[in-house]
Design a protein around this motif. Sequence first.
Motif, short mmCIF file in Angstrom:
data_model
loop_
_atom_site.label_atom_id
_atom_site.label_comp_id
_atom_site.label_asym_id
_atom_site.label_seq_id
_atom_site.Cartn_x
_atom_site.Cartn_y
_atom_site.Cartn_z
N GLN A 45 -2.77 -10.30 -11.33
CA GLN A 45 -3.22 -8.86 -11.07
C GLN A 45 -2.59 -8.12 -12.32
O GLN A 45 -1.52 -8.08 -12.50
CB GLN A 45 -2.25 -8.29 -9.91
N GLU A 59 0.80 -9.70 -13.40
CA GLU A 59 1.63 -10.39 -12.85
C GLU A 59 0.95 -11.69 -12.05
O GLU A 59 -0.08 -11.57 -11.44
CB GLU A 59 2.17 -9.40 -11.39
N LEU A 62 1.72 -16.31 -6.78
CA LEU A 62 1.85 -17.61 -6.21
C LEU A 62 0.92 -17.90 -4.81
O LEU A 62 0.90 -16.77 -3.98
CB LEU A 62 2.93 -18.49 -6.07
N ARG A 63 -0.15 -18.63 -4.70
CA ARG A 63 -1.03 -18.72 -3.53
C ARG A 63 -0.99 -20.08 -3.08
O ARG A 63 -0.96 -21.15 -3.86
CB ARG A 63 -2.34 -18.39 -3.81
N PRO A 74 2.57 -15.51 0.50
CA PRO A 74 3.88 -15.72 0.07
C PRO A 74 4.99 -15.06 0.84
O PRO A 74 6.10 -15.31 0.51
CB PRO A 74 3.71 -15.00 -1.58
N ASN A 118 7.36 -14.04 -10.73
CA ASN A 118 8.53 -13.63 -10.08
C ASN A 118 9.60 -14.72 -10.13
O ASN A 118 9.07 -16.06 -9.98
CB ASN A 118 7.81 -13.59 -8.59
N SER A 120 13.21 -15.95 -8.08
CA SER A 120 13.99 -16.03 -6.99
C SER A 120 15.56 -16.03 -7.60
O SER A 120 15.44 -16.71 -8.48
CB SER A 120 13.78 -17.30 -5.96
N ASP A 180 12.07 -5.82 -9.78
CA ASP A 180 10.95 -5.62 -8.91
C ASP A 180 11.54 -5.02 -7.74
O ASP A 180 12.54 -4.77 -7.24
CB ASP A 180 10.41 -7.17 -8.37
N ASP A 181 10.44 -4.43 -6.96
CA ASP A 181 10.55 -3.67 -5.56
C ASP A 181 11.77 -2.58 -5.78
O ASP A 181 12.63 -2.46 -4.88
CB ASP A 181 10.95 -4.70 -4.55
N ARG A 204 6.17 -0.08 -3.57
CA ARG A 204 5.00 0.73 -3.29
C ARG A 204 5.41 1.64 -1.93
O ARG A 204 4.55 2.59 -1.63
CB ARG A 204 3.95 -0.36 -2.97
N GLU A 240 -3.75 2.63 -4.75
CA GLU A 240 -4.76 2.04 -3.72
C GLU A 240 -5.84 3.22 -3.99
O GLU A 240 -6.87 2.79 -3.64
CB GLU A 240 -4.46 1.83 -2.33
N PHE A 259 -4.34 -2.17 -5.75
CA PHE A 259 -5.83 -2.72 -5.43
C PHE A 259 -6.77 -1.81 -5.99
O PHE A 259 -7.99 -2.07 -6.21
CB PHE A 259 -5.88 -2.46 -4.02
P1 C2E Z 1 5.69 -8.59 -5.40
O1 C2E Z 1 6.44 -9.48 -6.51
O2 C2E Z 1 6.22 -7.42 -5.26
O3 C2E Z 1 4.08 -8.71 -5.55
C1 C2E Z 1 3.48 -7.63 -5.26
C2 C2E Z 1 2.61 -7.50 -3.98
O4 C2E Z 1 2.07 -6.67 -3.71
C3 C2E Z 1 1.57 -8.87 -3.90
O5 C2E Z 1 1.77 -9.40 -2.80
C4 C2E Z 1 0.61 -8.15 -4.24
O6 C2E Z 1 -0.89 -8.63 -4.05
C5 C2E Z 1 0.67 -6.97 -3.42
N1 C2E Z 1 -0.09 -5.67 -4.03
C6 C2E Z 1 -0.61 -5.33 -5.15
N2 C2E Z 1 -1.21 -4.16 -5.05
C7 C2E Z 1 -1.05 -3.70 -3.78
C8 C2E Z 1 -1.71 -2.58 -3.21
O7 C2E Z 1 -2.17 -1.96 -3.96
N3 C2E Z 1 -1.60 -2.49 -1.87
C9 C2E Z 1 -0.86 -3.19 -1.23
N4 C2E Z 1 -0.60 -2.84 -0.04
N5 C2E Z 1 -0.33 -4.45 -1.86
C10 C2E Z 1 -0.30 -4.52 -3.02
P2 C2E Z 1 1.67 -11.09 -2.39
O8 C2E Z 1 1.07 -11.59 -3.52
O9 C2E Z 1 1.49 -11.27 -1.20
O10 C2E Z 1 3.24 -11.38 -2.78
C11 C2E Z 1 4.33 -11.14 -1.92
C12 C2E Z 1 5.55 -11.22 -2.75
O11 C2E Z 1 5.86 -12.73 -2.84
C13 C2E Z 1 5.68 -10.68 -4.13
O12 C2E Z 1 6.01 -9.42 -4.01
C14 C2E Z 1 6.87 -11.81 -4.49
O13 C2E Z 1 8.19 -11.20 -4.21
C15 C2E Z 1 6.61 -12.97 -3.78
N6 C2E Z 1 6.09 -14.09 -4.70
C16 C2E Z 1 4.72 -14.07 -5.00
N7 C2E Z 1 4.43 -14.97 -5.94
C17 C2E Z 1 5.73 -15.70 -6.10
C18 C2E Z 1 6.24 -16.47 -7.06
O14 C2E Z 1 5.49 -17.23 -7.76
N8 C2E Z 1 7.64 -16.96 -6.91
C19 C2E Z 1 8.48 -16.11 -6.34
N9 C2E Z 1 9.95 -16.38 -6.20
N10 C2E Z 1 8.15 -15.11 -5.33
C20 C2E Z 1 6.81 -14.84 -5.14
#
Ligand code: C2E
Length: 281
Positions: A45, A59, A62-63, A74, A118, A120, A180-181, A204, A240, A259
């Motif tokens: 993204q 960024e 992972l899927r 995730p 990202n 952990s 992050d966050d 966000r 968004e 988005f």
């Molecule tokens: P994150 O690192 O805060 O990643 C951003 C999340 O916000 C992603 O969700 C992304 O799809 C979502 N997002 C981006 N833009 C928008 C938007 O405009 N609106 C909304 N509502 N959401 C948006 P995703 O892909 O479901 O990932 C969720 C969390 O899972 C990530 O939050 C991260 O903490 C974790 N994650 C994902 N990939 C990995 C990875 O490879 N390793 C680790 N340890 N954690 C991961």
Amino acid sequence: QAKGKGKNSICFYTSDINDRLVHYQDITALLRRAIVADSLQLYFQPQMDLNSSDMGSCEALLRCFDDKARPVSPAIFIPVAEKSGLINRIGDWVLDAACKQLRAWQGTALEKTRIDINLSGRQLTNHHLADHILRTLQDYGLDPSQLGLELTENEVIGGDEEQIGQLERLKQAGVHISIDDFGTGYSSLVYLRKLPVCSLKIDRSFLHHAMENDSDMAIMQAMITVGHRLGLKVVVEGVETPEQDKLVRDLGCDLAQGFLYARPMPAEKMPAFLADMNSGD
Ligand code: C2E
Ligand code: MG
Ligand code: MG
Ligand code: MG
């Protein structure tokens, strides 16, 4: 989201998988199969540079797909991977896949694009993490500045001197480090000056409430000011709408992700995204 129901039967609920309850064991088994079958995938993204309107970096997210090829969030499987210890193997896979992608982008229009992965907190407890990351970059013939790491406040702040030292080494080598966050965790600002950090990514939830809620707006402004005063780049997550885009520009944020600009996408879609962006639409 996670409800404890006795030992070993923690249930995770998600609307992503047809509103069914998913059990800890199911997800663990799914992850193991995905590792063996090498069916995990990285989506990317873009993070937009608000000053130049270029892609600042992207960024890696992972899927994992279930047996019917439906994506599992995730938000569901990362906590399971952390609890089961699978996160170390998965984290290594993510690092390797990101480096492979960076390598594949060399010599293309995407060669300047940094990939942020990202991490952990659990990966940080590995004493060899910094060595491992720097060696992997070297093996792929990459410059450390092509990689970024995203960690949440709690993950970094929970870390001891040794872990902070590892991040320090990575940052000194040129790896980009983001919190992050930001704003949702421990949030003792005092820690920020001790931590080897380059960017803050404002969670966000603040942006989503800032339009209606004066306190969230005030908190967001304060976080941006603190970030800038500490010499950090400020990224806002979750843009968004055009109104939110305007707001984050007015507030002086450096980068934005959401988005509105692009959803996470497989690597194959990135060249077209970049071309569209550069053609001015
Ligand atoms: P994150 O690192 O805060 O990643 C951003 C999340 O916000 C992603 O969700 C992304 O799809 C979502 N997002 C981006 N833009 C928008 C938007 O405009 N609106 C909304 N509502 N959401 C948006 P995703 O892909 O479901 O990932 C969720 C969390 O899972 C990530 O939050 C991260 O903490 C974790 N994650 C994902 N990939 C990995 C990875 O490879 N390793 C680790 N340890 N954690 C991961
Ligand atoms: Mg992240
Ligand atoms: Mg995160
Ligand atoms: Mg985030």
